[in-house]
Scaffold this motif. Structure first.
Motif, PDB file in Angstrom:
ATOM      1  N   PRO A   1      12.562   3.090   6.176  1.00 54.06           N
ATOM      2  CA  PRO A   1      12.419   3.951   4.994  1.00 54.06           C
ATOM      3  C   PRO A   1      12.666   3.175   3.711  1.00 54.06           C
ATOM      4  O   PRO A   1      13.571   2.339   3.643  1.00 54.06           O
ATOM      5  CB  PRO A   1      13.485   5.036   5.222  1.00 54.06           C
ATOM      6  CG  PRO A   1      14.455   4.451   6.182  1.00 54.06           C
ATOM      7  CD  PRO A   1      13.678   3.505   7.048  1.00 54.06           C
ATOM      8  N   THR A   2      11.866   3.434   2.691  1.00 52.69           N
ATOM      9  CA  THR A   2      12.011   2.711   1.425  1.00 52.69           C
ATOM     10  C   THR A   2      13.353   2.996   0.758  1.00 52.69           C
ATOM     11  O   THR A   2      13.783   2.225  -0.110  1.00 52.69           O
ATOM     12  CB  THR A   2      10.870   3.054   0.463  1.00 52.69           C
ATOM     13  OG1 THR A   2      10.845   4.470   0.245  1.00 52.69           O
ATOM     14  CG2 THR A   2       9.529   2.609   1.040  1.00 52.69           C
TER      15      THR A   2
ATOM     16  N   ARG B   1      -5.902  -0.657  -2.234  1.00 52.13           N
ATOM     17  CA  ARG B   1      -5.589   0.724  -1.856  1.00 52.13           C
ATOM     18  C   ARG B   1      -4.678   0.687  -0.641  1.00 52.13           C
ATOM     19  O   ARG B   1      -5.095   0.969   0.479  1.00 52.13           O
ATOM     20  CB  ARG B   1      -6.872   1.490  -1.578  1.00 52.13           C
ATOM     21  CG  ARG B   1      -7.683   1.752  -2.842  1.00 52.13           C
ATOM     22  CD  ARG B   1      -9.045   2.331  -2.563  1.00 52.13           C
ATOM     23  NE  ARG B   1      -9.766   2.593  -3.812  1.00 52.13           N
ATOM     24  CZ  ARG B   1     -11.077   2.716  -3.904  1.00 52.13           C
ATOM     25  NH1 ARG B   1     -11.840   2.607  -2.814  1.00 52.13           N
ATOM     26  NH2 ARG B   1     -11.657   2.944  -5.078  1.00 52.13           N
ATOM     27  N   PHE B   2      -3.442   0.305  -0.885  1.00 50.76           N
ATOM     28  CA  PHE B   2      -2.483   0.228   0.215  1.00 50.76           C
ATOM     29  C   PHE B   2      -1.184   0.891  -0.185  1.00 50.76           C
ATOM     30  O   PHE B   2      -0.904   1.101  -1.370  1.00 50.76           O
ATOM     31  CB  PHE B   2      -2.235  -1.228   0.623  1.00 50.76           C
ATOM     32  CG  PHE B   2      -1.531  -2.066  -0.411  1.00 50.76           C
ATOM     33  CD1 PHE B   2      -0.142  -2.089  -0.506  1.00 50.76           C
ATOM     34  CD2 PHE B   2      -2.261  -2.860  -1.298  1.00 50.76           C
ATOM     35  CE1 PHE B   2       0.497  -2.864  -1.457  1.00 50.76           C
ATOM     36  CE2 PHE B   2      -1.630  -3.645  -2.254  1.00 50.76           C
ATOM     37  CZ  PHE B   2      -0.246  -3.643  -2.329  1.00 50.76           C
ATOM     38  N   GLU B   3      -0.409   1.213   0.825  1.00 48.98           N
ATOM     39  CA  GLU B   3       0.896   1.838   0.618  1.00 48.98           C
ATOM     40  C   GLU B   3       1.969   0.755   0.646  1.00 48.98           C
ATOM     41  O   GLU B   3       2.087   0.019   1.628  1.00 48.98           O
ATOM     42  CB  GLU B   3       1.163   2.865   1.718  1.00 48.98           C
ATOM     43  CG  GLU B   3       2.522   3.527   1.650  1.00 48.98           C
ATOM     44  CD  GLU B   3       2.769   4.444   2.836  1.00 48.98           C
ATOM     45  OE1 GLU B   3       3.916   4.919   2.968  1.00 48.98           O
ATOM     46  OE2 GLU B   3       1.825   4.665   3.630  1.00 48.98           O
ATOM     47  N   SER B   4       2.735   0.638  -0.429  1.00 44.88           N
ATOM     48  CA  SER B   4       3.835  -0.320  -0.452  1.00 44.88           C
ATOM     49  C   SER B   4       4.862   0.047   0.618  1.00 44.88           C
ATOM     50  O   SER B   4       5.133   1.229   0.849  1.00 44.88           O
ATOM     51  CB  SER B   4       4.507  -0.353  -1.824  1.00 44.88           C
ATOM     52  OG  SER B   4       3.643  -0.921  -2.790  1.00 44.88           O
TER      53      SER B   4
ATOM     54  N   SER C   1      12.577  -6.186  -0.016  1.00 39.99           N
ATOM     55  CA  SER C   1      12.110  -5.413  -1.164  1.00 39.99           C
ATOM     56  C   SER C   1      11.080  -4.404  -0.690  1.00 39.99           C
ATOM     57  O   SER C   1      10.825  -4.273   0.508  1.00 39.99           O
ATOM     58  CB  SER C   1      11.481  -6.344  -2.217  1.00 39.99           C
ATOM     59  OG  SER C   1      10.415  -7.095  -1.652  1.00 39.99           O
ATOM     60  N   VAL C   2      10.494  -3.683  -1.624  1.00 39.60           N
ATOM     61  CA  VAL C   2       9.353  -2.815  -1.342  1.00 39.60           C
ATOM     62  C   VAL C   2       8.148  -3.429  -2.034  1.00 39.60           C
ATOM     63  O   VAL C   2       8.195  -3.703  -3.236  1.00 39.60           O
ATOM     64  CB  VAL C   2       9.583  -1.372  -1.844  1.00 39.60           C
ATOM     65  CG1 VAL C   2       8.293  -0.559  -1.746  1.00 39.60           C
ATOM     66  CG2 VAL C   2      10.689  -0.699  -1.039  1.00 39.60           C
ATOM     67  N   GLY C   3       7.086  -3.687  -1.279  1.00 41.66           N
ATOM     68  CA  GLY C   3       5.923  -4.330  -1.868  1.00 41.66           C
ATOM     69  C   GLY C   3       4.754  -4.380  -0.918  1.00 41.66           C
ATOM     70  O   GLY C   3       4.643  -3.565   0.003  1.00 41.66           O
TER      71      GLY C   3
END
Length: 443
Positions: free
Chosen positions: A124-125, A177-180, A214-216
């Motif tokens: 989970p982010t 078009r992607f989900e971080s 990180s989130v990326g």
């Protein structure tokens, strides 16, 4: 040590030593309860920041987050300052490592690596956001690469066909078009620790190198596959089977783009440091890459090309610590296993790879990104615990350049022939390497 782990009794210490300059002063402490701890002391500001980021990331991995992973991450023990230097103490994880060019295709290592990366990306982010670690949207990732390309092109040393190729890729909306997701920020083949399963072959049991948590863009953790041509398809396939989100059609293309842009990072680093030798080296690599791509395009339809694969064979010549505003470069942790432990026999002496210092690219974050960066910087400067008792462990020791001191040694390198893509042969070779590693580590 007692401040970090009350009641711990240190029964022995082993030094980590190798020829050449070290990124960390390092030692391994053995405890009476059988555990082993890795102790790393930063040599400069760059390594101090890396240790601070590693500490923050490992503390962000709560018991709940760790339970979601099918492998182990090093446990955070404590940190302090020894004189003017920052020190980090973590758990030492067991396992052997495989360098990227030697990762075999087929079941075993490649599939386990793909599913392990997917497990990190499935966290989970909130694990990252709640700890003040960096977050980046698809558009922010895209904008950073656009700045990098422009900065590299401004040096006048990037072949025109590469500049056009990269700018076309950044302009292709389909790729972005992607989900971080939660990412390691540039995992490497040597980030994975393996144990051998009699039926399935080498399987990932641990993962080290968390300082880029990180989130990326998830492609960052797959860009190293350009250096593992035999295993790339199986790693990608296992990753795709394991992820629980909408398909990312541009994942492989972005991973390739990021690998190519490591040459651009190296060029920008050399230019900013006013190092003509680095600039010339990076320019030569870029020329080879430009020659290799020929008519190959970076797009979703045709994401692979023999020419590009050949050109990217030189990627391991690029020191992996040149970095952007937030560390998104690939990090290679390679070292000589025969020289790792002070009491181990010296059987080989492979060349060490020079590691360049971190260098920021132009571009300043504003608004939410600025607040986030300030918050993260504040958290990286948290008060540290008193571990002054570990100072004696470093008498006369020096760390390994680029070594991953929170893991055991790499399995010894061995030669491969033209049939190395056979998965059964590869697994037998991996098992043989594991047995040699077990024998050498017990001496």
């Amino acid at each position: 040590m007692t401040a970090a782990l009350p009641g711990a009794e240190v029964t022995g210490a082993r030094s980590l030593s190798a020829d050449g300059d070290a990124r960390f002063d390092s030692a391994v402490a053995s405890l009476a309860d059988g555990r082993e701890l890795a102790i790393r002391v930063a040599d400069d500001d760059d390594t101090a920041r890396e240790l601070a980021a590693e500490a923050l990331a490992l503390r962000a991995l709560t018991d709940g987050a760790r339970a979601m992973l099918p492998f182990r991450a090093p446990a955070y023990i404590g940190e302090t300052r020894l004189g003017d230097a920052r020190a980090l103490v973590t758990e030492l994880l067991p396992g052997f490592q495989i360098e990227a060019p030697l990762v075999p295709a087929g079941r075993g290592a490649a599939e386990s690596m793909g599913s392990s990366i997917a497990a990190v990306h499935a966290l989970p982010t909130s694990v990252v956001r709640g700890s003040g670690l960096a977050t980046r949207s698809a558009e922010e990732s895209r904008a950073e690469l656009e700045r990098l390309i422009d900065t590299a092109a401004a040096t006048g040393r990037v072949p025109a066909r590469l500049t056009v190729r990269w700018r076309d890729a950044v302009a292709d909306d389909e790729l972005w078009r992607f989900e971080s997701t939660v990412i390691l920020g540039g995992v490497q083949a040597t980030s994975f620790l393996f144990e051998d399963d009699p039926e399935r072959g080498p399987e990932v049991v641990g993962l080290v190198g968390w300082h880029g948590l990180s989130v990326g863009d998830p492609a960052l953790d797959l860009s190293w596959l350009s250096a593992a041509p035999d295993a790339a398809a199986d790693v990608h396939a296992a990753y795709a089977r394991s992820v629980d989100r909408a398909p990312d059609s541009g994942l492989e293309v972005r991973a390739r783009l990021l690998a190519e842009l490591e040459f651009a990072r190296w060029l920008v680093h050399g230019d900013s440091m006013r190092r003509p030798d680095i600039v010339d080296d990076a320019a030569a690599l870029l020329d080879a890459l430009a020659e290799g791509i020929r008519d190959d395009d970076l797009n979703v339809v045709d994401s692979r090309g023999v020419g590009v694969d050949s050109a990217l064979d030189a990627l391991d010549r690029v020191p992996q610590d040149t970095a952007a505003e937030i560390d998104t470069s690939m990090h290679t942790d390679a070292y000589n296993p025969e020289e790792l432990w002070a009491n181990a026999p010296d059987e080989s002496d492979p060349a060490q790879t020079e590691t360049a210092p971190h260098e920021a690219l132009p571009g300043t974050a504003t608004g939410r990104r600025a607040d986030e960066s300030a918050h993260r910087a504040e958290m990286l400067n948290i008060e540290t615990e008193d571990l002054s008792g570990v100072a004696s462990l470093f008498a006369g020791t020096s760390g390994v350049a680029g070594a991953r001191e929170d893991s055991h040694p790499l399995a010894p390198r061995e030669d491969t022939d033209d049939d190395a893509d056979d998965s059964d042969e590869a697994q037998r070779a991996a098992r043989a390497a594991l047995q040699r590693w077990k024998s050498s580590s017990s001496e």
